[in-house]
Design a protein around this motif. Structure first.
Motif: not given
Length: 342
Positions: A282-295
């Motif tokens: 869940d923390l990894v996906l938070e970083d990916i969401s922030t960088w790529y602008g996806v949800e």
């Protein structure tokens, strides 16, 4: 010395597993063994960050904790997303005007101020002429990082999804800035204390380098690289931190934990890579969401899955999703512009 009767009573209380329980345990062990063997086949040949950036994905391994079945009614749907208000790095000046920092012709706009802008870097004149504090706000959206040198010479690098509010010139006995998101600070030594305000907590700096990260789950993680800092949350005494330590503060519960960490993982984003070791998904996906602008909308318990990887942030999002599916056994289904994780 225990008597024969005592020993018999102990043996009577020993629970002997059934054949079904033994068989189930064997299946779980076999699954874990296959995963470990798979991880060992993946070799990291890169010897530097440059190799990571050149090769894209150079190393990845995953350890998935055995998940307990959760009744459907008890599962909580959570959404991981970021603010899409700004599309490019933006500087909000004290008079309310905003500057698109990707605009090629900025010199004419800021030539009458003490600001210089070039090559993803803002610099402020160190001359102390102001009598009152006026603030600027630097906003960094998905897909960008940005550097700013404050009027005292302090260097700050902001990660995607971050905001920094700071004075054009420091006036008075305290140097104070306000952060939302993640930033790396290299603070200039001075008789004036330097403070970072984030989610109600304060980090007092005495000349140092450190990384600060505020998460959407209302937690603040501060990792000290060099020097000395003090971390203070509301109603608590200041905690002194030494290099190599992380302070993790839960804003909701008020809990604070201090532990030793490998600082390379806290600062990996400066090298333009996602680098994790046994990090909850869940923390990894938070970083990916922030960088790529996806949800991401999670419909399974992601915190039970831990992932270790080194992945270039230049990797296309579709390839990142494909990699995560292969390594986690989760399904990422794209619906209405977001990913459903099952």
């Amino acid at each position: 010395m225990k008597t024969e009767k005592d020993i018999e009573e102990i043996l009577d209380n020993v629970k002997i597993p059934s054949d079904e329980e033994v068989e189930a345990a064997g299946v779980r062990f076999d699954r874990r063994l296959r995963r470990v063997r798979m991880c060992r086949r993946i070799v990291w040949n890169g010897s530097s960050v440059a190799a990571v950036l050149f090769c894209g994905l150079v190393f990845a391994s995953l350890w998935v904790h055995e998940k307990e079945e959760v009744p459907e009614a008890a599962k909580v749907v959570s959404v991981i997303k970021m603010d899409h208000e700004f599309a490019v790095p933006t500087l909000i000046l004290a008079d309310g005007n905003s500057l698109n920092l990707k605009e090629k012709k900025l010199d004419s706009i800021v030539q009458k101020s003490n600001i210089q802008i070039a090559n993803n870097h803002i610099m402020y004149d160190t001359a102390r002429t102001a009598r009152e504090i006026v603030y600027n706000t630097l906003i960094i959206p998905a897909g960008f990082t940005y550097n700013v040198t404050l009027a005292d010479g302090t260097e700050v690098t902001l990660n995607a999804g971050s905001r920094l509010k700071y004075p054009e010139e420091f006036v008075g006995d305290l140097r104070e800035v306000e952060l939302s998101g993640e930033a790396y600070f290299n603070v200039t030594k001075s008789g004036q204390p330097f403070e970072v305000n984030i989610d109600g907590s304060k980090i007092r700096v005495y000349g140092t380098r450190f990384n600060v990260k505020g998460r959407s789950q209302k937690t603040v993680e501060t990792v000290l690289i060099e020097g000395k800092i003090g971390f203070k949350s509301p109603g608590r005494d200041e905690i002194q931190v030494i290099p190599g330590e992380q302070v993790a503060y839960n804003v909701g519960s008020g809990d604070i934990r201090v532990k030793r960490v490998d600082v390379q993982y806290a600062t990996a984003w400066l090298d333009n890579v996602f680098r994790y070791r046994d990090k909850p998904l869940d923390l990894v996906l938070e970083d990916i969401s922030t960088w790529y602008g996806v949800e991401f909308e999670a419909r399974t318990e992601l915190a039970r899955i831990e992932i270790t990887m080194n992945l270039s942030k230049e990797t296309p999002i579709d390839e990142v999703i494909q990699f995560l599916e292969e390594m986690t056994n989760c399904k990422f289904i794209k619906e209405r512009g977001q990913y459903i994780v099952k």
